[in-house]
Design an enzyme around this catalytic site. Sequence first.
Site, PDB file in Angstrom:
ATOM      1  N   HIS A 107       0.779  -1.358  -0.029  1.00  0.00           N
ATOM      2  CA  HIS A 107       0.183  -0.215   0.042  1.00  0.00           C
ATOM      3  C   HIS A 107       1.059   1.093   0.122  1.00  0.00           C
ATOM      4  O   HIS A 107       1.868   1.146   0.619  1.00  0.00           O
ATOM      5  CB  HIS A 107      -0.990  -0.006   1.205  1.00  0.00           C
ATOM      6  CG  HIS A 107      -2.166   1.010   1.047  1.00  0.00           C
ATOM      7  ND1 HIS A 107      -1.745   2.499   1.367  1.00  0.00           N
ATOM      8  CD2 HIS A 107      -3.242   0.771   0.804  1.00  0.00           C
ATOM      9  CE1 HIS A 107      -2.950   2.844   1.290  1.00  0.00           C
ATOM     10  NE2 HIS A 107      -3.930   2.122   1.025  1.00  0.00           N
ATOM     11  N   GLU A 151      -7.902  -3.842  -0.570  1.00  0.00           N
ATOM     12  CA  GLU A 151      -8.377  -4.287  -1.765  1.00  0.00           C
ATOM     13  C   GLU A 151      -8.187  -5.924  -1.840  1.00  0.00           C
ATOM     14  O   GLU A 151      -9.157  -6.416  -2.506  1.00  0.00           O
ATOM     15  CB  GLU A 151      -7.546  -3.708  -3.110  1.00  0.00           C
ATOM     16  CG  GLU A 151      -8.101  -4.158  -4.456  1.00  0.00           C
ATOM     17  CD  GLU A 151      -7.248  -3.409  -5.579  1.00  0.00           C
ATOM     18  OE1 GLU A 151      -6.649  -4.135  -6.011  1.00  0.00           O
ATOM     19  OE2 GLU A 151      -7.345  -2.196  -5.611  1.00  0.00           O
TER      20      GLU A 151
END
Length: 354
Positions: free
Chosen positions: A247, A302
């Site tokens: 991330h 996600e």
Amino acid sequence: MYYPGLKGVTAVETKLSDIDGANGHLTYRGISVQKLVENYSFEEIAYYLLHGVFPNPNQLQLFQTALRGNRELPPYIRNILSNIPIEQSIMDALRTTISALSAKEEAEDTAIQLIAIIPTIIANRYRVMKKLGVIEPNPRLNHVENFIYMLTGETNTANARILEAYLIMTMEHGLNASTFAARVTISTESDLVSAITSAIGTMKGPLHGGAPSGVIDLLEEIATKDQISEVIHNKIKNKERIMGFGHRVYKTVDPRAVALKQIIYKLESSPEWIELAVETEKVTIDILNELKPNQKLYTNVEYYAAAIMKSLELDPELFTAIFSSSRIVGWCAHAIEQKNNNVIFRPNATYVGN
């Protein structure tokens, strides 16, 4: 000084959320997202972000009633939806129909209208695209249960709780691109509908809204728990990206992924795909820590969003739209915050022509 993309530039002060990427913490108005997911409903947290306090029972009932009262599509919105070419995406339809709404006198009332109607637009568009009969909102169901019902025609409390956890975790996340777009638009003293239209247009971009297809492809390739190690090792050997890991902000595990797992562990039974995703995460992180110890690659939200979509049998093309149905709360809260302490955004540009 020139900062491409305004990276590292502080543009606003906010009371809405705080992201500690180094330590993997995310708070909404000072409360960790994990605690919020475990103890509050979608409606309660939406109220909290918009108003700064949790609702008392009477306020919650009024808020829920207002949301239920704004689910129906006005006839002219139905007409617009029916005339959008079938090849245009759900996000195209969402952007176009939201832009046609009229802002109410009070921004908070407009926010309720937007939060309530977005799931109906998404479900309507999706079922039309798939040549399925449109399902009208069910006033007896809460916000998330009704959303699943309109999409699938079924009600499932466990599935609704999993999706609700995801929606809570993605309601708000600082000054991301779509939130910034909403604040820029409202800073011109435009209305909230225009600000949210800007945000939806920004969310539509693949660098922001993203898609879960890569994670779903990974889990489908693995298929069974006994193949996890072999698949991951082969991907690292071939220098392939392992989708759902890493991330831009978080340098440890994404706290939203942690919160979702806590909800999953409390369920009487987890969908098979969720169980595979949890085991894949564990094995993959062990392998990455061994082979790439300096890269700090952990699961992001996600990753679990993809597992959720698959386990709930929701089409991957719904991902960005469902993400938007959650982030609408943060967009509205940020736009109202900007409106209440406004300075128009007007950064400089450095001329580099001849």
